[in-house]
Design a protein around this motif. Sequence first.
Motif, PDB file in Angstrom:
ATOM      1  N   ASP A  86       0.608  -1.108   0.095  1.00 52.70           N
ATOM      2  CA  ASP A  86      -0.139   0.068   0.167  1.00 52.70           C
ATOM      3  C   ASP A  86       0.942   0.796  -0.196  1.00 52.70           C
ATOM      4  OD1 ASP A  86      -1.581   2.084   0.265  1.00 52.70           O
ATOM      5  OD2 ASP A  86      -3.072   1.297   1.392  1.00 52.70           O
ATOM      6  N   PHE A 177      -2.015  -1.683  -3.848  1.00 55.44           N
ATOM      7  CA  PHE A 177      -4.080  -2.030  -3.581  1.00 55.44           C
ATOM      8  C   PHE A 177      -4.310  -1.264  -4.777  1.00 55.44           C
ATOM      9  CE2 PHE A 177      -3.186  -3.772   1.011  1.00 55.44           C
ATOM     10  CZ  PHE A 177      -3.196  -5.080   0.603  1.00 55.44           C
ATOM     11  N   ARG A 225      -8.850  -4.934   4.104  1.00 51.59           N
ATOM     12  CA  ARG A 225      -7.672  -4.530   4.942  1.00 51.59           C
ATOM     13  C   ARG A 225      -8.416  -3.938   6.242  1.00 51.59           C
ATOM     14  NH1 ARG A 225      -6.816   1.243   2.138  1.00 51.59           N
ATOM     15  NH2 ARG A 225      -5.069   1.363   3.800  1.00 51.59           N
ATOM     16  N   ARG A 237      -9.347 -10.891   9.208  1.00 52.15           N
ATOM     17  CA  ARG A 237      -8.847 -10.239   8.275  1.00 52.15           C
ATOM     18  C   ARG A 237      -8.459 -11.310   7.160  1.00 52.15           C
ATOM     19  NH1 ARG A 237      -4.916  -5.081   7.775  1.00 52.15           N
ATOM     20  NH2 ARG A 237      -3.590  -6.652   8.822  1.00 52.15           N
TER      21      ARG A 237
END
Length: 351
Positions: A86, A177, A225, A237
């Motif tokens: 990310d 991402f 996320r 998650r």
Amino acid sequence: MSERTAAVEETKRPRRKKRRGLGVLITVLALVVVAAIVAGLYVWNLGRTFDENSQRLPDAFPAEETRPEVKEESKDAVNILLLGSDTREQRTDGDDDEGFGTLPNGGRSDTMMLVHIPENRENVYVTSIMRDTWLDIPGVGTAKINRAFASGGVPKAVETLENLFGVRINHVASIDFEGFKGLTDALGGVTINNPIAFRQSITNGMYFPAGTQTLDGEQALAFVRERKSFPGSDYQRVKNQQLFVKAMLGQIMSRETLTNPGKVSDVISEISPFIAVDDSLNSAAVAKLSTGMLDVRPSDMTFFTLPNKGPGRSADGQSIVIPDMEVIDKFGKALQDDKVDDFVASTDLSR
């Protein structure tokens, strides 16, 4: 064993021969589990798009002398390390930042999956590695797996996992991402069946009810996320990531997608700029590997979490995930012998 959190989905269905092999492989590479489909007459053009627009991970592997020996039993199996990065997000969750390393392209790895493709190419096994797993980092000592990135980038992460499993990792792929979000939108959204209702843990966060729903790119990103909304934090998650990837694979490999050249092209074009791969992993290598995977379907893919004994605290007070080394050693032996199918069949990975 009872405290380990794992997710395994393995449904046996009659096989239908489709030209799905390349789709499975590239899809797995991009994930966080997911890139694109290349099929039929579009192979050359789409492969060129992938090669020209994807980034490279230079020097992705450790020094040769540190790597495990290649065993005859598993020399034709393939192991791929997938990294989710990310480049936008800064750490705001209050966790310690030590060891939360960046990838060469400036991103950080928050998601790790080991993809194992056996010699017979009949199945794909995807193992999620939780970021706080407490492991031996060569040259560093015992620490969270993310410490490997801070200590030596991708090569140190590869060395850590090769040392853990006693088997070589053949390829590395990372997806930002932003590409994950774009891929979801290129598919027209992804339909999931959410087992647990939750709200994103930010001001005016998105709400995800339990049950069937179709997520667009922004929603999908929030879904995979989120961690603070669950008592199990990273455990749930990881389950949500596996659930979403399974659903996305089903849509990418559906007849509706594979027979739509425009959608296939959109998927490739959207995802390629956000993928980084090791120097040996180009479209030609992917095509060669996929020739034996023409019958592979999402139901032939097994997802589970690296065996662990649940959360704990290190001697210096860090919040960690305690690995179940007895079971991990069995998994490593299965990788070395190319018998992961036997390991999965004989091991309780349902929790």
